[in-house]
Design an enzyme around this catalytic site. Structure first.
Site, mmCIF file in Angstrom:
data_model
loop_
_atom_site.group_PDB
_atom_site.id
_atom_site.type_symbol
_atom_site.label_atom_id
_atom_site.label_comp_id
_atom_site.label_asym_id
_atom_site.label_seq_id
_atom_site.Cartn_x
_atom_site.Cartn_y
_atom_site.Cartn_z
ATOM 1 N N SER A 190 -9.252 5.382 63.007
ATOM 2 C CA SER A 190 -8.062 6.198 63.225
ATOM 3 C C SER A 190 -8.468 7.447 64.000
ATOM 4 C CB SER A 190 -7.399 6.547 61.886
ATOM 5 O OG SER A 190 -6.179 7.231 62.097
ATOM 6 N N HIS A 233 -5.424 3.023 64.778
ATOM 7 C CA HIS A 233 -4.105 3.638 64.620
ATOM 8 C C HIS A 233 -3.659 4.264 65.931
ATOM 9 C CE1 HIS A 233 -4.984 4.258 60.037
ATOM 10 N NE2 HIS A 233 -4.782 2.998 60.353
ATOM 11 N N ASP A 268 -7.086 4.443 54.541
ATOM 12 C CA ASP A 268 -6.793 3.103 55.034
ATOM 13 C C ASP A 268 -8.098 2.348 55.273
ATOM 14 O OD1 ASP A 268 -5.359 0.909 55.985
ATOM 15 O OD2 ASP A 268 -5.371 1.652 58.048
#
Length: 357
Positions: free
Chosen positions: A170, A197, A293
């Site tokens: 991310s 992401h 995540d």
């Protein structure tokens, strides 16, 4: 010229920000917005990259707010040098150039920027932009509440121990991914899955960037696409990338089901499905990113006997995602991105003892 300021790293003060923008109005408005929030201090505001270098030679800051379109050295060209000169500051690109197309944004992130924000027209600086600016800065200066790990030695066990690599990332992940992929030789042929992401509109540019960095085909994954050697598949911005066994191989299944992290795409479904499909023949990698995540999927992969390597804290823009895997006690190795790439290139599993903090 920037006013003389104290070295904020040496005193008990809020996180400090350096603004680099050739527009006097933009500098003033952003400084007012940042100061007005009361959470950060504007340590300086300068008009070009040379002035920024001179400022950073004397002062430490936590965040650099950087424009791209400036006279002389543009922001993208100056970015790597400013990161080095700042000794670890996180760079937020705030530029109207980011609105012209995702390619500029992806290039900035690949060069080491932590995040980007579209700069509005001068008359639209107030209101929502000020809130977004402070929100972005706030995220970049958040302290990761995890224990700093001891980095173990890299792989020592030879053998063809995995058949697929699944990478999740991310914030800060694109730069880390760039370093990792550049460490893979042309002859490396294992399939690679990536969940990063990013908004859906960015994915074609991201895939093109990855293809150049890796020197191999890279595509945004489509439903039912086969997972093949020498090919990189990226989760689309609108869905999770999952893989399933096809008897004679494996294929992609896209899903929009809710995830524990709330991310779309999420790293968790990718790693969970890799665990189900490849078991102990899989290697999972978790790079820089905010939040947790990937930790659920990583746990599933560890339970299936697969290997897990995470980016080390020192090289991460945000150590939330890799740190969560370390805290869970399921990381096999904790390494900077280039060494992760070297480990993958050797196609060797990390030492089977889990990395310790």
């Amino acid at each position: 010229m920037a006013a003389a300021v104290p070295d904020y790293e040496e005193c008990d003060a809020p996180p400090s920000v350096l603004i680099v923008d050739d527009s006097v109005v933009a500098r003033a408005v952003m400084a007012r917005a940042i100061d007005g929030a009361g959470r950060f201090i504007v340590a300086g505001a300068v008009s070009d990259a040379h002035a920024a270098q001179a400022f950073l030679a004397k002062h430490r800051v936590d965040v650099i707010v950087l424009d791209i379109e400036m006279p002389g050295i543009d922001g993208l060209t100056a970015l790597p040098d400013l990161i080095a000169a700042s000794r670890g500051a996180r760079v937020l690109i705030v530029s109207s150039a980011c609105a012209d197309g995702a390619a500029t944004t992806i290039q900035a992130l690949a060069l080491g920027a932590a995040d980007t924000l579209v700069k509005p027209e001068v008359g639209a600086f107030a209101g929502r932009f000020a809130g977004l600016l402070n929100e972005k800065i706030d995220r970049l200066v958040q302290v990761d509440e995890v224990v700093a790990p001891r980095t173990p030695a890299a792989a020592t066990v030879p053998g063809d121990d995995f058949d697929i690599v699944a990478i999740g990332a991310s914030t800060g992940g694109i730069h880390a991914l760039s370093s990792l992929l550049r460490s893979l030789p042309a002859e490396f042929r294992l399939p690679v899955l990536i969940t990063q992401h990013l908004p859906e509109s960015f994915m074609p540019y991201f895939a093109a960037q990855v293809a150049v960095l890796a020197g191999r085909p890279c595509e945004v994954a489509e439903d039912h696409a086969r997972i093949r050697p020498g090919r990189i598949l990226i989760a689309p911005g609108r869905a999770h990338l999952r893989c399933v066994s096809m008897g004679d191989g494996a294929a992609v299944r896209l899903s929009t089901a809710s995830s524990a992290s709330g991310c779309l795409p999420s790293v968790d479904p990718m790693l969970e499905s890799v665990a189900e499909t490849f078991g102990d023949r899989a290697l999972g990698v978790v790079l820089s990113g905010m939040g947790r995540d990937g930790v659920i999927g990583a746990a599933a992969l560890a339970e299936a006997g697969g290997s897990l390597v995470v980016q080390d804290r020192a090289s991460s823009v945000v150590w939330g995602m890799p740190g969560a895997v370390v805290t869970a006690g399921i990381a096999d190795a904790i390494l900077p991105p280039d060494e992760i790439g070297q480990l993958i290139a050797r196609r060797r599993r990390p030492d089977r003892g889990r990395a310790s903090c």
